[in-house]
Design a protein around this motif. Sequence first.
Motif, PDB file in Angstrom:
ATOM      1  N   ARG A 290     -82.338 -62.570  21.665  1.00 47.70           N
ATOM      2  CA  ARG A 290     -82.474 -61.588  20.903  1.00 47.70           C
ATOM      3  C   ARG A 290     -81.183 -61.427  19.887  1.00 47.70           C
ATOM      4  O   ARG A 290     -80.047 -62.083  20.211  1.00 47.70           O
ATOM      5  CB  ARG A 290     -82.603 -60.106  21.727  1.00 47.70           C
ATOM      6  N   PRO A 291     -81.273 -60.488  18.774  1.00 47.47           N
ATOM      7  CA  PRO A 291     -80.192 -60.475  17.834  1.00 47.47           C
ATOM      8  C   PRO A 291     -79.066 -59.416  18.438  1.00 47.47           C
ATOM      9  O   PRO A 291     -79.308 -58.766  19.445  1.00 47.47           O
ATOM     10  CB  PRO A 291     -80.788 -59.927  16.460  1.00 47.47           C
ATOM     11  N   LEU A 292     -77.658 -59.496  18.051  1.00 44.56           N
ATOM     12  CA  LEU A 292     -76.801 -58.552  18.384  1.00 44.56           C
ATOM     13  C   LEU A 292     -77.019 -57.121  18.164  1.00 44.56           C
ATOM     14  O   LEU A 292     -77.666 -56.988  17.002  1.00 44.56           O
ATOM     15  CB  LEU A 292     -75.579 -58.872  17.802  1.00 44.56           C
ATOM     16  N   THR A 293     -76.801 -56.451  18.855  1.00 47.80           N
ATOM     17  CA  THR A 293     -76.749 -54.773  18.338  1.00 47.80           C
ATOM     18  C   THR A 293     -75.586 -54.743  17.527  1.00 47.80           C
ATOM     19  O   THR A 293     -74.696 -55.263  17.585  1.00 47.80           O
ATOM     20  CB  THR A 293     -76.705 -54.068  19.727  1.00 47.80           C
ATOM     21  N   ASN A 294     -75.446 -53.141  17.225  1.00 47.73           N
ATOM     22  CA  ASN A 294     -74.435 -52.906  16.176  1.00 47.73           C
ATOM     23  C   ASN A 294     -73.109 -52.962  17.148  1.00 47.73           C
ATOM     24  O   ASN A 294     -71.920 -53.445  16.602  1.00 47.73           O
ATOM     25  CB  ASN A 294     -74.438 -51.391  15.552  1.00 47.73           C
ATOM     26  N   SER A 295     -73.219 -52.484  18.245  1.00 44.28           N
ATOM     27  CA  SER A 295     -72.004 -52.396  19.186  1.00 44.28           C
ATOM     28  C   SER A 295     -71.377 -53.753  19.460  1.00 44.28           C
ATOM     29  O   SER A 295     -70.359 -54.002  19.456  1.00 44.28           O
ATOM     30  CB  SER A 295     -72.146 -51.421  20.365  1.00 44.28           C
ATOM     31  N   GLU A 296     -72.536 -54.467  19.927  1.00 42.59           N
ATOM     32  CA  GLU A 296     -72.051 -55.988  20.118  1.00 42.59           C
ATOM     33  C   GLU A 296     -71.202 -56.694  18.800  1.00 42.59           C
ATOM     34  O   GLU A 296     -70.392 -57.319  18.938  1.00 42.59           O
ATOM     35  CB  GLU A 296     -73.241 -56.805  20.571  1.00 42.59           C
ATOM     36  N   MET A 297     -71.876 -56.456  17.414  1.00 43.64           N
ATOM     37  CA  MET A 297     -71.255 -56.954  16.427  1.00 43.64           C
ATOM     38  C   MET A 297     -70.073 -56.464  16.453  1.00 43.64           C
ATOM     39  O   MET A 297     -69.207 -57.443  16.300  1.00 43.64           O
ATOM     40  CB  MET A 297     -72.236 -56.702  15.354  1.00 43.64           C
ATOM     41  N   ASN A 298     -69.643 -55.466  16.524  1.00 40.31           N
ATOM     42  CA  ASN A 298     -68.320 -54.686  16.414  1.00 40.31           C
ATOM     43  C   ASN A 298     -67.497 -55.215  17.470  1.00 40.31           C
ATOM     44  O   ASN A 298     -66.413 -55.667  17.091  1.00 40.31           O
ATOM     45  CB  ASN A 298     -68.396 -53.147  16.638  1.00 40.31           C
ATOM     46  N   ARG A 299     -68.045 -55.387  18.548  1.00 40.19           N
ATOM     47  CA  ARG A 299     -67.017 -56.058  19.705  1.00 40.19           C
ATOM     48  C   ARG A 299     -66.798 -57.415  19.408  1.00 40.19           C
ATOM     49  O   ARG A 299     -65.633 -57.781  19.798  1.00 40.19           O
ATOM     50  CB  ARG A 299     -67.711 -55.731  21.006  1.00 40.19           C
ATOM     51  N   LEU A 300     -67.562 -58.183  18.905  1.00 43.69           N
ATOM     52  CA  LEU A 300     -67.563 -59.573  18.733  1.00 43.69           C
ATOM     53  C   LEU A 300     -66.607 -59.650  17.479  1.00 43.69           C
ATOM     54  O   LEU A 300     -65.687 -60.653  17.472  1.00 43.69           O
ATOM     55  CB  LEU A 300     -68.874 -60.299  18.581  1.00 43.69           C
ATOM     56  N   THR A 301     -66.721 -58.829  16.643  1.00 47.61           N
ATOM     57  CA  THR A 301     -65.739 -58.866  15.461  1.00 47.61           C
ATOM     58  C   THR A 301     -64.341 -58.559  15.767  1.00 47.61           C
ATOM     59  O   THR A 301     -63.543 -59.382  15.493  1.00 47.61           O
ATOM     60  CB  THR A 301     -66.358 -57.996  14.604  1.00 47.61           C
ATOM     61  N   MET A 302     -64.261 -57.670  16.747  1.00 45.34           N
ATOM     62  CA  MET A 302     -62.650 -57.273  17.199  1.00 45.34           C
ATOM     63  C   MET A 302     -62.210 -58.390  17.968  1.00 45.34           C
ATOM     64  O   MET A 302     -61.023 -59.006  17.766  1.00 45.34           O
ATOM     65  CB  MET A 302     -62.554 -56.154  17.940  1.00 45.34           C
ATOM     66  N   GLY A 303     -63.092 -59.185  18.723  1.00 47.53           N
ATOM     67  CA  GLY A 303     -62.636 -60.188  19.637  1.00 47.53           C
ATOM     68  C   GLY A 303     -62.369 -61.410  18.964  1.00 47.53           C
ATOM     69  O   GLY A 303     -61.493 -62.085  19.265  1.00 47.53           O
ATOM     70  N   SER A 304     -63.237 -61.636  17.783  1.00 49.38           N
ATOM     71  CA  SER A 304     -63.065 -62.782  16.956  1.00 49.38           C
ATOM     72  C   SER A 304     -61.472 -62.642  16.439  1.00 49.38           C
ATOM     73  O   SER A 304     -61.030 -63.673  15.920  1.00 49.38           O
ATOM     74  CB  SER A 304     -64.248 -63.392  16.351  1.00 49.38           C
ATOM     75  N   ILE A 305     -61.409 -61.360  15.647  1.00 46.72           N
ATOM     76  CA  ILE A 305     -60.217 -61.138  14.852  1.00 46.72           C
ATOM     77  C   ILE A 305     -58.876 -61.313  15.745  1.00 46.72           C
ATOM     78  O   ILE A 305     -57.895 -61.894  15.392  1.00 46.72           O
ATOM     79  CB  ILE A 305     -60.182 -59.858  14.096  1.00 46.72           C
ATOM     80  N   GLY A 306     -59.162 -60.877  17.042  1.00 45.27           N
ATOM     81  CA  GLY A 306     -57.723 -61.009  17.843  1.00 45.27           C
ATOM     82  C   GLY A 306     -57.595 -62.580  18.304  1.00 45.27           C
ATOM     83  O   GLY A 306     -56.431 -62.930  18.249  1.00 45.27           O
ATOM     84  N   VAL A 307     -58.684 -63.174  18.500  1.00 48.66           N
ATOM     85  CA  VAL A 307     -58.597 -64.891  18.763  1.00 48.66           C
ATOM     86  C   VAL A 307     -57.901 -65.488  17.375  1.00 48.66           C
ATOM     87  O   VAL A 307     -56.992 -66.013  17.490  1.00 48.66           O
ATOM     88  CB  VAL A 307     -60.023 -65.410  18.907  1.00 48.66           C
ATOM     89  N   VAL A 308     -58.495 -65.160  16.117  1.00 49.68           N
ATOM     90  CA  VAL A 308     -57.881 -65.511  14.939  1.00 49.68           C
ATOM     91  C   VAL A 308     -56.395 -65.374  14.998  1.00 49.68           C
ATOM     92  O   VAL A 308     -55.403 -66.182  14.519  1.00 49.68           O
ATOM     93  CB  VAL A 308     -58.623 -65.192  13.798  1.00 49.68           C
ATOM     94  N   TRP A 309     -55.875 -64.178  15.248  1.00 46.57           N
ATOM     95  CA  TRP A 309     -54.338 -63.665  15.101  1.00 46.57           C
ATOM     96  C   TRP A 309     -53.581 -64.411  16.271  1.00 46.57           C
ATOM     97  O   TRP A 309     -52.659 -64.762  16.204  1.00 46.57           O
ATOM     98  CB  TRP A 309     -54.397 -62.260  15.297  1.00 46.57           C
ATOM     99  N   LEU A 310     -54.258 -64.488  17.290  1.00 45.82           N
ATOM    100  CA  LEU A 310     -53.514 -64.991  18.696  1.00 45.82           C
ATOM    101  C   LEU A 310     -53.336 -66.511  18.210  1.00 45.82           C
ATOM    102  O   LEU A 310     -52.223 -66.946  18.353  1.00 45.82           O
ATOM    103  CB  LEU A 310     -54.437 -64.768  19.850  1.00 45.82           C
ATOM    104  N   LEU A 311     -54.226 -67.125  17.749  1.00 47.15           N
ATOM    105  CA  LEU A 311     -54.068 -68.621  17.341  1.00 47.15           C
ATOM    106  C   LEU A 311     -53.202 -68.729  16.042  1.00 47.15           C
ATOM    107  O   LEU A 311     -52.246 -69.862  16.147  1.00 47.15           O
ATOM    108  CB  LEU A 311     -55.568 -69.171  16.912  1.00 47.15           C
TER     109      LEU A 311
END
Length: 163
Positions: A81-102
């Motif tokens: 199934r596709p991502l919901t809006n809240s899942e997209m938001n959580r994935l975006t924030m998690g991915s930004i956190g990973v980018v900044w941590l790296l």
Amino acid sequence: MSRTTPNLSKKRQVQTNRSGQSQKTHLVQYVGFFAVGYILASAIFMMIQTQITINPQLVTALSILVGAYIAVHKFIKHQRRPLTNSEMNRLTMGSIGVVWLLTAIYLLGLWLFLFDAVSREVLLEMTVQQPLPLLSALVMILVLTLVSARLGIWIFNRLLAPK
């Protein structure tokens, strides 16, 4: 006072889990997929940059888009199934956190292993004398990563969504 026996039917529990709100999907795995894609794309672009000159902001955006594609593709493949809006938001924030941590780990490695004492002192003096260029660059990179991650996740979610 009458006693009622609880309904212990497993069939009923399965139906309520499926028909009710979808269970919260743990996105940590997909943030990990994003990180792997981002690291691989960054490494490939670093190798390409030894041969030709590429804009660093373009490299960052393309690496984030590759990571977003991998994360969304794996999510849709696993969850069907596709991502919901809240899942997209959580994935975006998690991915930004990973980018900044790296990025922080990378800069810390440069600071500790590449720069000598004189170079560190010069960089600190430059930062103290003119902090605005550094702050504006940090804000621009934050905006770039946020926008490219969100757009990438949204676009790939729309393109890869099962019909």
